[in-house]
Design an enzyme around this catalytic site. Structure first.
Site, PDB file in Angstrom:
ATOM      1  N   ALA A   1       0.767  -1.182  -0.082  1.00  0.00           N
ATOM      2  CA  ALA A   1       0.029   0.234   0.055  1.00  0.00           C
ATOM      3  C   ALA A   1       0.925   1.447  -0.016  1.00  0.00           C
ATOM      4  CB  ALA A   1      -0.934   0.210   1.227  1.00  0.00           C
TER       5      ALA A   1
ATOM      6  N   ARG B   1       4.386   9.521 -11.803  1.00  0.00           N
ATOM      7  CA  ARG B   1       3.016  10.335 -12.614  1.00  0.00           C
ATOM      8  C   ARG B   1       3.253  11.448 -12.564  1.00  0.00           C
ATOM      9  NH1 ARG B   1      -1.569   9.309  -9.190  1.00  0.00           N
ATOM     10  NH2 ARG B   1      -0.946   7.156  -9.616  1.00  0.00           N
TER      11      ARG B   1
ATOM     12  N   SER C   1       1.080  -4.771  -4.340  1.00  0.00           N
ATOM     13  CA  SER C   1      -0.245  -3.964  -4.176  1.00  0.00           C
ATOM     14  C   SER C   1      -1.611  -4.645  -3.975  1.00  0.00           C
ATOM     15  CB  SER C   1      -0.382  -3.351  -5.684  1.00  0.00           C
ATOM     16  OG  SER C   1      -1.614  -2.548  -5.657  1.00  0.00           O
TER      17      SER C   1
ATOM     18  N   CYS D   1      -6.595  -6.878   3.404  1.00  0.00           N
ATOM     19  CA  CYS D   1      -7.666  -6.476   4.506  1.00  0.00           C
ATOM     20  C   CYS D   1      -8.794  -7.629   3.716  1.00  0.00           C
ATOM     21  CB  CYS D   1      -8.269  -5.106   4.160  1.00  0.00           C
ATOM     22  SG  CYS D   1      -7.043  -3.950   4.212  1.00  0.00           S
TER      23      CYS D   1
ATOM     24  N   ARG E   1       3.318   1.634 -15.873  1.00  0.00           N
ATOM     25  CA  ARG E   1       3.545   2.752 -15.030  1.00  0.00           C
ATOM     26  C   ARG E   1       5.198   3.176 -15.208  1.00  0.00           C
ATOM     27  NH1 ARG E   1      -0.571   2.648  -9.984  1.00  0.00           N
ATOM     28  NH2 ARG E   1      -2.473   2.049 -11.311  1.00  0.00           N
TER      29      ARG E   1
ATOM     30  N   ASN F   1      -1.786   4.181   2.464  1.00  0.00           N
ATOM     31  CA  ASN F   1      -1.999   4.640   1.060  1.00  0.00           C
ATOM     32  C   ASN F   1      -1.656   6.167   0.808  1.00  0.00           C
ATOM     33  OD1 ASN F   1      -3.104   2.447  -0.995  1.00  0.00           O
ATOM     34  ND2 ASN F   1      -3.837   2.207   0.947  1.00  0.00           N
TER      35      ASN F   1
ATOM     36  N   TYR G   1     -31.311  13.363   5.138  1.00  0.00           N
ATOM     37  CA  TYR G   1     -32.288  12.619   5.734  1.00  0.00           C
ATOM     38  C   TYR G   1     -33.092  12.209   4.380  1.00  0.00           C
ATOM     39  CZ  TYR G   1     -37.194  11.894   7.204  1.00  0.00           C
ATOM     40  OH  TYR G   1     -38.232  11.228   7.332  1.00  0.00           O
TER      41      TYR G   1
HETATM   42  C1  LIG Z   1      -5.812  -9.758   7.755  1.00  0.00           C
HETATM   43  C2  LIG Z   1      -5.869  -8.368   7.653  1.00  0.00           C
HETATM   44  C3  LIG Z   1      -7.000  -7.560   7.708  1.00  0.00           C
HETATM   45  C4  LIG Z   1      -6.737  -6.159   7.460  1.00  0.00           C
HETATM   46  N1  LIG Z   1      -7.982  -5.311   7.467  1.00  0.00           N
HETATM   47  C5  LIG Z   1      -7.880  -4.011   7.366  1.00  0.00           C
HETATM   48  C6  LIG Z   1      -9.085  -3.287   7.327  1.00  0.00           C
HETATM   49  O1  LIG Z   1     -10.239  -3.933   7.243  1.00  0.00           O
HETATM   50  N2  LIG Z   1      -8.979  -1.889   7.293  1.00  0.00           N
HETATM   51  C7  LIG Z   1      -7.724  -1.186   7.366  1.00  0.00           C
HETATM   52  O2  LIG Z   1      -7.826  -0.171   7.177  1.00  0.00           O
HETATM   53  N3  LIG Z   1      -6.476  -2.176   7.399  1.00  0.00           N
HETATM   54  C8  LIG Z   1      -6.661  -3.284   7.192  1.00  0.00           C
HETATM   55  N4  LIG Z   1      -5.569  -4.136   7.609  1.00  0.00           N
HETATM   56  C9  LIG Z   1      -4.183  -3.466   7.358  1.00  0.00           C
HETATM   57  C10 LIG Z   1      -3.617  -3.136   6.221  1.00  0.00           C
HETATM   58  O3  LIG Z   1      -3.514  -4.062   5.274  1.00  0.00           O
HETATM   59  C11 LIG Z   1      -2.466  -2.357   6.243  1.00  0.00           C
HETATM   60  O4  LIG Z   1      -2.528  -1.334   7.072  1.00  0.00           O
HETATM   61  C12 LIG Z   1      -1.602  -1.964   4.963  1.00  0.00           C
HETATM   62  O5  LIG Z   1      -1.509  -3.259   4.235  1.00  0.00           O
HETATM   63  C13 LIG Z   1      -0.330  -1.556   5.381  1.00  0.00           C
HETATM   64  O6  LIG Z   1       0.369  -1.182   4.187  1.00  0.00           O
HETATM   65  P1  LIG Z   1       2.023  -1.046   4.030  1.00  0.00           P
HETATM   66  O7  LIG Z   1       2.287  -0.885   2.720  1.00  0.00           O
HETATM   67  O8  LIG Z   1       2.476  -0.141   5.169  1.00  0.00           O
HETATM   68  O9  LIG Z   1       2.441  -2.515   4.502  1.00  0.00           O
HETATM   69  P2  LIG Z   1       2.209  -4.042   4.256  1.00  0.00           P
HETATM   70  O10 LIG Z   1       0.961  -4.418   3.476  1.00  0.00           O
HETATM   71  O11 LIG Z   1       2.837  -4.953   5.362  1.00  0.00           O
HETATM   72  O12 LIG Z   1       3.411  -4.258   3.032  1.00  0.00           O
HETATM   73  C14 LIG Z   1       4.770  -4.079   3.236  1.00  0.00           C
HETATM   74  C15 LIG Z   1       5.564  -4.918   1.970  1.00  0.00           C
HETATM   75  O13 LIG Z   1       6.931  -4.477   2.561  1.00  0.00           O
HETATM   76  C16 LIG Z   1       7.864  -5.798   2.007  1.00  0.00           C
HETATM   77  N5  LIG Z   1       9.165  -5.866   2.798  1.00  0.00           N
HETATM   78  C17 LIG Z   1       9.315  -5.881   4.158  1.00  0.00           C
HETATM   79  N6  LIG Z   1      10.618  -5.791   4.512  1.00  0.00           N
HETATM   80  C18 LIG Z   1      11.093  -5.610   3.318  1.00  0.00           C
HETATM   81  C19 LIG Z   1      12.390  -5.897   2.793  1.00  0.00           C
HETATM   82  N7  LIG Z   1      13.480  -5.542   3.643  1.00  0.00           N
HETATM   83  N8  LIG Z   1      12.702  -5.909   1.714  1.00  0.00           N
HETATM   84  C20 LIG Z   1      11.861  -5.637   0.686  1.00  0.00           C
HETATM   85  N9  LIG Z   1      10.751  -5.698   0.864  1.00  0.00           N
HETATM   86  C21 LIG Z   1      10.119  -5.771   2.332  1.00  0.00           C
HETATM   87  C22 LIG Z   1       6.757  -6.911   2.443  1.00  0.00           C
HETATM   88  O14 LIG Z   1       6.937  -8.211   1.973  1.00  0.00           O
HETATM   89  C23 LIG Z   1       5.294  -6.364   2.144  1.00  0.00           C
HETATM   90  O15 LIG Z   1       5.023  -6.832   0.719  1.00  0.00           O
HETATM   91  C24 LIG Z   1      -5.642  -5.554   7.391  1.00  0.00           C
HETATM   92  C25 LIG Z   1      -4.517  -6.526   7.507  1.00  0.00           C
HETATM   93  C26 LIG Z   1      -4.499  -7.722   7.605  1.00  0.00           C
HETATM   94  C27 LIG Z   1      -3.393  -8.736   7.670  1.00  0.00           C
END
Ligand SMILES: Cc1cc2nc3c(=O)[nH]c(=O)nc-3n(C[C@H](O)[C@H](O)[C@H](O)COP(=O)(O)OP(=O)(O)OC[C@H]3O[C@@H](n4cnc5c(N)ncnc54)[C@H](O)[C@@H]3O)c2cc1C
Length: 456
Positions: free
Chosen positions: A12, A23, A40, A44, A72, A310, A432
């Protein structure tokens, strides 16, 4: 040479930043290192994939790696793990396919996300015990469920959910959909702690009505089994379980940055300013690995949610192109579906926390109708509204009901952002029509009642 923007982490926060930067400035050299194969993706949606509402895990992917590369023009390298950052040399060490290389950056974004906490339970490594965070874990969990639980029992088995947070609640629904007996264990007196007791009690009753065996105030001590999981041990008893999902929270992946001298906040996540900048120049952090500023308290906080990631990523992508853009504040606004209920929360709900930030909180809880009382299908909606007694400023709200809670919370989230008083909230001109709300929206009713209490 063009400016090189390097992003660590391809979900995200990372892909939002990379996309926005490219972009805004197509000449920018944008490189993303993602250690896994998925980018991507919507983690959730994983509980709904396990439930079966989402048939194919690929459906959770918003933009494919090929589209990032070809449409992109982002240099996206999956299967590449960043293992070190050198902030003096401005390089990252990358491991891929057994090779180690050093890659330069001009600006770096750490978007490494978070990981599921794995408590040191006995038997945590038994087949059948899962956490749910990555796409791989979602795939593995659903595969095990189909092969080892559903195929054997035709839906008659028992499963365990450890932790009554929002992922636990969503997973309880997912398992129940398959006809399984669900045991949910929560060590605190109530589930859904951030939503407050008012919401938790309603959801707990509903879970029990749906057949979930709720074990509150119950600490899990470990898992038992031979070649695979067969039960969950608590202090008092052992419960049969063929599969267990441990959902006891997440920890920020902040170590990589910390080892390079990037400061962490009290939460353990990376400390950032309003632009997502860390203490090290040209190093930004965003998403589940970073803190953000709370709208109500004005202090750093850690609430790892998708929009925060995001939004911060997008803002940093813009900043990198020379247009400084703030990452925005957070109010911890969240919603969860629990079988037929919607539960939602925003802001500061708990009294000690409000007091710690200098507020004197007071609250009301009202029950209203989700539609005009005469309109078919109207449901009860419970709203709790919290305000500061000194300033009458709205501090937070929670809602629960069969309809109208999950998105209605956004009205209060907007009020928090505008630092509204209860009077200002009760004077909002809200929509409403009988199928959607009573004339006085439940938020307005709660504000009226709270205004009365504050005026006493
Ligand atoms: C089951 C579940 C349900 C959820 N439901 C909700 C919801 O309903 N509403 C909501 O707002 N949020 C929800 N979330 C939370 C949401 O998914 C996260 O807040 C969001 O994905 C965060 O995005 P991010 O890019 O910060 O991290 P992440 O999605 O964790 O992505 C980080 C990425 O970095 C990569 N990475 C890590 N270290 C390294 C490295 N050293 N080198 C290269 N790559 C690396 C990882 O492989 C990963 O792909 C949920 C999460 C889960 C697990």
């Amino acid at each position: 040479m063009s400016h090189r923007f390097v992003v660590v982490g391809g979900d995200a926060a990372g892909m939002s930043a990379a996309s926005k930067a490219k972009r805004e400035n197509p000449d920018l050299d944008v490189v993303v290192f993602e250690k896994g194969e998925w980018v991507s993706y919507g983690a959730c949606g994983l509980p709904y994939f396990v439930k079966g509402d989402i048939p194919d895990i690929e459906d959770l992917v918003a933009v494919t790696p090929e589209a990032f590369r070809e449409k992109r023009n982002i240099d996206l390298r999956t299967g590449h793990e960043v293992t070190a950052i050198d902030t003096d040399e401005k390089t990252v060490t990358v491991e891929a396919g057994g090779e180690t290389t050093t890659e330069p950056y001009d600006t770096l974004l750490v978007a490494t996300g978070a990981r599921a906490i794995e408590p040191p339970f006995e038997g945590m490594d038994l087949p059948g015990v899962f956490t749910l965070h990555s796409m791989e874990s979602g795939e593995a969990l659903r595969g095990y469920l189909e092969r080892e639980v559903l195929a054997d029992d035709a839906g008659a088995g028992s499963v365990a959910v450890i932790g009554g947070g929002y992922v636990g609640v969503e997973m309880a629904e997912a398992f129940a959909e398959h006809g399984l007996t669900v045991h949910m264990f929560e060590m605190l007196p109530h589930i859904l702690q951030p939503f407050g007791e008012e919401v938790a009690e309603v959801v707990e009753e509903h879970l029990r009505e749906q057949g979930v065996e709720l074990h509150l105030d119950t600490r899990v001590e470990g898992f038992v089994g031979g070649e695979e999981l067969s039960g969950v041990e608590t202090e008092a008893e052992t419960y049969d379980a063929e599969l267990a999902v441990v959902g006891v929270g997440v920890a920020p992946n902040a170590e990589l940055a910390a080892e390079a001298g990037v400061e962490r906040g009290d939460s353990g996540a990376i400390a950032v300013d309003e632009y997502g900048r860390t203490n090290v120049s040209d190093v930004f952090a965003a998403g589940d690995c970073a803190e953000a500023t709370h709208t109500v308290t004005g202090s750093p906080d850690y609430v790892p949610l998708a929009l925060t990631a995001n939004r911060a990523g997008r803002a940093i992508g813009q900043t990198v192109t020379g247009d400084p853009t703030t990452v925005g504040e957070i109010a911890g606004t969240a919603a969860v579906k629990a079988f037929d209920l919607e539960a939602a929360r925003t802001g500061i709900l708990d009294e000690p926390r409000a007091k710690q930030h200098g507020f004197e909180p007071t609250k009301v809880t009202i029950t209203a109708s989700s539609r005009a009382h005469y309109y078919p299908g109207a449901k009860e909606l419970q709203v709790t509204l919290v305000a500061d007694q000194e300033t009458n400023r709205v501090l937070g709200a929670s809602m629960v009901g069969e309809e109208g809670a999950a998105k209605r919370i956004d009205t209060v989230a907007a009020a928090l952002d505008a630092e509204m008083t209860v009077d200002e909230l009760q004077n909002l001109d809200l929509a409403y029509a009988p199928p959607f709300s009573p004339t006085w929206d439940p938020v307005l009713t709660a504000a009226k009642v709270l205004a009365g209490k504050l005026g006493d």
